[in-house]
Write a protein that holds these residues in place. Structure first.
Motif, short mmCIF file in Angstrom:
data_model
loop_
_atom_site.label_atom_id
_atom_site.label_comp_id
_atom_site.label_asym_id
_atom_site.label_seq_id
_atom_site.Cartn_x
_atom_site.Cartn_y
_atom_site.Cartn_z
N ASN A 248 8.81 23.59 -32.17
CA ASN A 248 8.95 24.98 -31.71
C ASN A 248 9.40 25.70 -32.97
OD1 ASN A 248 8.20 24.60 -29.14
ND2 ASN A 248 10.29 24.09 -28.59
N ASP B 69 0.76 32.28 -29.41
CA ASP B 69 1.73 31.38 -28.74
C ASP B 69 2.18 30.25 -29.37
OD1 ASP B 69 -1.33 30.18 -26.63
OD2 ASP B 69 -0.53 30.08 -28.99
N HIS C 71 11.23 37.26 -32.23
CA HIS C 71 12.28 38.15 -31.61
C HIS C 71 12.23 39.21 -32.60
CE1 HIS C 71 12.68 34.94 -28.57
NE2 HIS C 71 13.02 34.24 -29.71
N ASN D 175 18.69 35.04 -27.63
CA ASN D 175 17.34 34.33 -27.51
C ASN D 175 17.06 32.92 -28.52
OD1 ASN D 175 15.75 36.54 -26.26
ND2 ASN D 175 16.96 37.63 -27.85
N ASP E 138 11.00 29.44 -33.83
CA ASP E 138 11.78 30.70 -33.01
C ASP E 138 11.95 31.82 -34.59
OD1 ASP E 138 12.23 28.96 -30.84
OD2 ASP E 138 12.52 30.79 -30.02
N ASN F 73 7.52 31.94 -31.26
CA ASN F 73 8.11 32.85 -30.44
C ASN F 73 8.79 33.93 -31.41
OD1 ASN F 73 7.59 31.18 -28.60
ND2 ASN F 73 9.50 30.00 -28.98
#
Lengths: 281, 350, 315
Positions: A145, A171, A176, A201, A147, A174
């Protein structure tokens, strides 16, 4: 060995105003000698010395990514003698680049791991390089992942806005995005300081998650406790330090802190290494 | 090991002969002391000197050195593209360099010649330089070189070691470069190896016995950087410091430098200039942020770098060769020997 | 000087015991012959390390700049004049300093004494006006008065002009008929001779800035040699840059210099930078009747204007 003080000649190919207050500009450089581009092969996280004859040199993180060919990009904040001169230069002007210098984010250690990238203000340059590297089809599968928490004072002060919004739609990452405050009614993303957004988050830590932070000292100071609260250990937090530099190759002694030379042993360090070093940065 | 005896009556002639192939440097008297300088025609090195105010480091690492140059004139070819000037490969010889200065050059080499980068200016000069050392028969009262891993008869970093025997010099030829220099002078009287070796030994022991100044470094390694950095004694050590650059400029192992671009009309040069960590500007960022804003932080940095950081990083002892120049030249008499002993004996109170 | 040392220790310890000051600045014994080191005493015990001898040439007023504490300071004649200048220039308040004034009979010129020998000096001691200096193989007894620093030879302000207590009795002031023979000697040179004199003077300068940093007057937050936007002076050894530094610094001290000699004492290359400042002191004295640091109520000549200022230089 080649003369490490000799800059590769480059031409300014494009200049973009990067923030609404015009204090930052993104410069796109093209090497005058094509073979220099190969010699300049770099990794995300490294920096280079931008060299303007008659004025001086400045150490700037490389904003372009190794997977982007044919040019190199740097985003420069106007603050001193050399940066002020650079901001007044035009497309077509000739100057020099020395590098790539320093170490880079530990890409081999980050394989098969979750990566959390945290950036603030205009320290996002090498993080852009990192994100584009990771998202490149040849590399995306190496990481789990991804982020990203990135904040600036206001929407107009965010760097690489168009690219940020493009990544937000994907997708496999991620995003923020946050600003300290805005009166723009169309603002779709977060509002709040980076440390708060991180707390809210960022994923909790486990053995397979690493955090890369790059930002002004004050942001790092308040983000670190948030990460610690989420369980990140010292060796899982990776930081990029800034310091006054001149030679960039570990010889002039200016960037020396403790045992380290920020330009050569860094600028990327883990929090574990930094905690064993005097706080002179 | 080859030994050559040189009658002092033949010395001048031999040195003059070497001028055919070498550019010579050595100690010369200047106002109130000695300086290591270029020996112009007919000037001989003063072999009776006891110490020089400035070290020999400026022969390989001049205080102001041109690195690159270019033209800023847009109408000329290759404008704004920086280039290095012609490299000067004339052999050089430093005659009469002290063993501690030669050791210092080996320590400085660790900085300029690494696996990753090679400083061409320093390294090119080093490669063409022959170091003709002069051993110290009677070390002065501020010489603490035996505590720092060198000594009055130490051979490290030298191509030839000369011992002064009143009416003659006894030369111990240590390397091929030394051999070439001796031939260039025409000195060819070979000394008996066994006798000469024994004589060197005797002189060395005698000289080392005369060293009266010592420092303790045995416990520096076991302490952590942060322990020494946070110690309470720095405020008092730093009080009298006036943050000039004297200690760093006279020191043979200090190597920090600045890079400055200077422009005259349309010509631009990039210079390397000595710099000092004592200066308040040294670590000041363009934004104004200065990690070492206060005097005590800078004084602490100098001693920590010399006696701890360098020690930890390279494992070659401390970054000091015991020449005593900083002790003698400091305007306010801050003494590295005292500081070293304080650091070495420091025990953290819990 | 032993009585000086005893009294200084006594007065300093009393100040610290009564908590009248946060600390006392003075000198302590150096680690090499003919040296003392500025010392900060925070307790009566530390005050026992204070000494006074013929090697206290550094100007302690240099350590007062911009401090906020209550400070005791051991100040000789010229140091006191610099304290006056500091107060006039708002670098310290009069109420902050408790001055232990030391009437001074001059400090010795170390370079001159070192030149008497071929070897390093290994010991130094004084007994009233006689100094005993030894090397490994030689020993000499010399008369202090023959080896005074050149600024002490022409000093007419040996007694502190401002003080709270005295460490010894006042001394007789010297009467100097001709205080500026060295300046006149240079003034009388031809242009070429002057040029050569100053080129020779500055040829060994290593830009260490010991002179500037030892001087109490040089307290600019960013000195002109360190400015970068714009850059006024190069940092290397280009002779133009070296000259610029020295000439401009002398002018920045014009009308303020007390000729304490700390600059020359600090210089590792023994450059007599006073050749620059003395000329400006002579001009201040002859044109404006001014000597720096004598009177708290008067401002220096370059700060004030009066209609009858000499103007015969306007042609």
């Amino acid at each position: 060995m080649e003369n490490p003080y000799l800059p590769y000649p480059v031409r300014i190919d494009d200049i973009e105003i990067a923030t609404e207050d015009k204090s930052l500009k993104t410069f796109k450089f093209v090497f005058l000698n094509p073979e220099d581009e190969d010699k300049f092969s770099y990794h995300a996280g490294q920096f280079a010395e931008l060299s303007i004859p008659g004025v001086g040199e400045i150490p700037i993180g490389i904003a372009s990514s190794p997977v982007e060919k044919g040019f190199v990009k740097f985003t420069v904040f106007k603050t001193g003698v050399v940066t002020a001169h650079l901001h007044n230069m035009k497309v077509g002007d000739i100057m020099g680049i020395r590098g790539p210098l320093g170490n880079w984010y530990p890409w081999d250690k980050l394989e098969n791991k979750n990566v959390v990238i945290i950036g603030g203000g205009f320290a996002f340059t090498t993080l852009r390089s990192s994100i584009i590297y990771m998202l490149d089809p040849a590399n995306r599968s190496k990481f789990k992942n991804i982020d990203v928490v990135y904040g600036a004072r206001s929407p107009g002060m965010l760097l690489y806005r168009e690219e940020l919004f493009e990544w937000e739609k994907r997708d496999d990452i991620n995003m923020h995005i946050t600003v300290d405050g805005t009166d723009d009614p169309d603002w779709k993303y977060h509002t709040g300081f980076v440390p708060t957004i991180v707390e809210q988050n960022a994923p909790k830590a486990d053995e397979d998650t690493y955090a890369i932070i790059c930002g002004p000292p004050i942001m790092i100071k308040f983000t670190q406790p948030s990460l610690t609260q989420l369980g990140y250990k010292e060796h899982q937090i990776i930081m990029s330090l800034e310091n006054r530099m001149k030679c960039g190759i570990g010889m002039c002694g200016r960037c020396n802190i403790g045992k380290e030379l920020v330009c050569k042993d860094g600028p990327v360090f883990t929090l574990e290494q930094i905690n064993q070093t005097p706080k002179e940065y | 090991m080859k030994f050559i005896t040189i009658d002092k009556k033949d010395w001048a002639k031999g040195i003059e002969k070497s001028r055919e192939t070498y550019r010579l440097f050595g100690p010369v008297k200047d106002k109130n002391g000695f300086l290591i300088k270029r020996l112009e025609q007919d000037i001989l090195p003063d072999m009776e000197y006891h110490d020089s105010i400035m070290s020999a480091k400026s022969i390989l690492f001049p205080q102001t050195e041109k690195m690159l140059s270019t033209t800023l004139d847009d109408s000329k070819k290759d404008h704004h593209i920086m280039k290095r000037d012609q490299i000067d490969t004339t052999p050089r010889a430093i005659i009469g360099i002290r063993p501690y200065d030669a050791k210092a050059i080996q320590l400085v080499k660790l900085n300029f010649d690494t696996d990753d980068y090679r400083d061409p200016y320093w390294c090119d000069a080093y490669e063409v330089t022959t170091f003709v050392g002069l051993a110290i028969n009677k070390p002065g009262p501020f010489d603490f070189s035996t505590s720092t891993g060198t000594g009055p008869f130490c051979e490290e970093g030298l191509d030839i070691l000369l011992a002064d025997l009143d009416d003659q010099f006894l030369a111990k030829v240590l390397t091929e470069k030394g051999e070439t220099f001796i031939s260039a002078c025409g000195f060819d009287t070979i000394g008996d190896e066994k006798e000469s070796s024994a004589l060197f030994d005797v002189l060395r022991k005698e000289a080392e016995k005369n060293i009266v100044s010592h420092i303790e470094t045995n416990k520096l390694k076991e302490k952590t950087i942060l322990e020494l950095h946070e110690a309470p004694f720095w405020d008092d050590i730093a009080f009298s410091c006036i943050n000039c650059g004297t200690c760093t400029y006279v020191c043979p192992t200090c190597w920090c430098f600045d890079i400055q671009d200077e422009v005259k009309q349309k010509d631009s040069v990039r210079l390397r200039i000595w710099d000092t960590c004592m200066s308040s500007l040294f670590t000041r960022h363009a934004t104004g942020h200065n990690p070492r804003e206060t005097k005590v932080q800078r004084v602490r940095q100098r001693f920590m770098h010399k006696l701890k950081y360098f020690f930890d990083k390279y494992d070659q002892g401390i970054m000091c060769v015991g020449c005593g120049r900083c002790v003698k030249s400091c305007p306010v008499n801050i003494d590295i020997r005292e500081v070293c002993n304080i650091m070495n004996s420091y025990e953290k109170q819990d | 000087m032993d009585s000086y040392t005893t009294k200084i220790r006594e007065l300093s310890a009393a100040l610290l015991e009564d908590e009248k000051v946060d600390f006392v600045i003075g000198f302590k014994q150096g680690t090499i012959p003919m040296a003392t080191s500025p010392h900060i005493a925070r307790t009566p015990e530390q005050a026992q390390q204070l000494i006074w001898d013929n090697n206290c040439g550094i100007n302690l007023a240099n350590y007062l700049t911009n401090r906020k504490e209550k400070i005791g300071i051991i100040a000789k004649g010229c140091d006191c004049r610099n304290i006056v200048t500091h107060i006039i220039e708002n670098k310290i308040n009069r109420e902050q300093v408790h001055i232990i004034g030391v009437p001074c009979k001059g400090m010795i010129d170390k370079a001159k004494i070192t030149l008497l020998f071929d070897e390093e000096i290994t010991s130094y001691s004084e007994n009233n006006e006689t100094i005993t200096v030894k090397t490994l193989s030689d020993e000499k007894n010399i008369d202090k008065n023959e080896f005074l620093k050149s600024n002490c030879i022409t000093c007419t302000h040996r007694n502190p002009v401002i003080y709270d207590e005295l460490a010894a009795d006042l001394v007789e002031e010297q009467v100097i008929e001709d205080p500026f023979p060295d300046v006149r000697r240079i003034e009388e040179m031809t242009a070429d001779e002057k040029w050569n004199h100053f080129e020779d003077l500055l040829k060994n300068c290593i830009r260490c800035y010991a002179c500037k940093n030892a001087c109490p007057l040089c307290y600019c937050p960013t000195c002109f040699v360190d400015e970068s936007s714009p850059q006024w002076v190069g940092k290397g050894q280009d002779t133009t840059d070296v000259r610029t530094f020295h000439y401009l610094r002398a002018y920045h001290c014009a009308g303020r210099c007390t000729d304490c000699g700390a600059c020359v004492e600090a210089c590792p290359m023994d450059i007599n930078v006073r050749d620059f400042t003395r000329k400006l002191n002579k001009d201040s004295f002859e044109m404006f009747g001014w000597e720096a640091g004598l009177d708290l109520s008067k401002r220096p000549p370059l700060d004030v204007y009066s209609p009858d200022d000499p103007d015969d230089f306007i042609k």
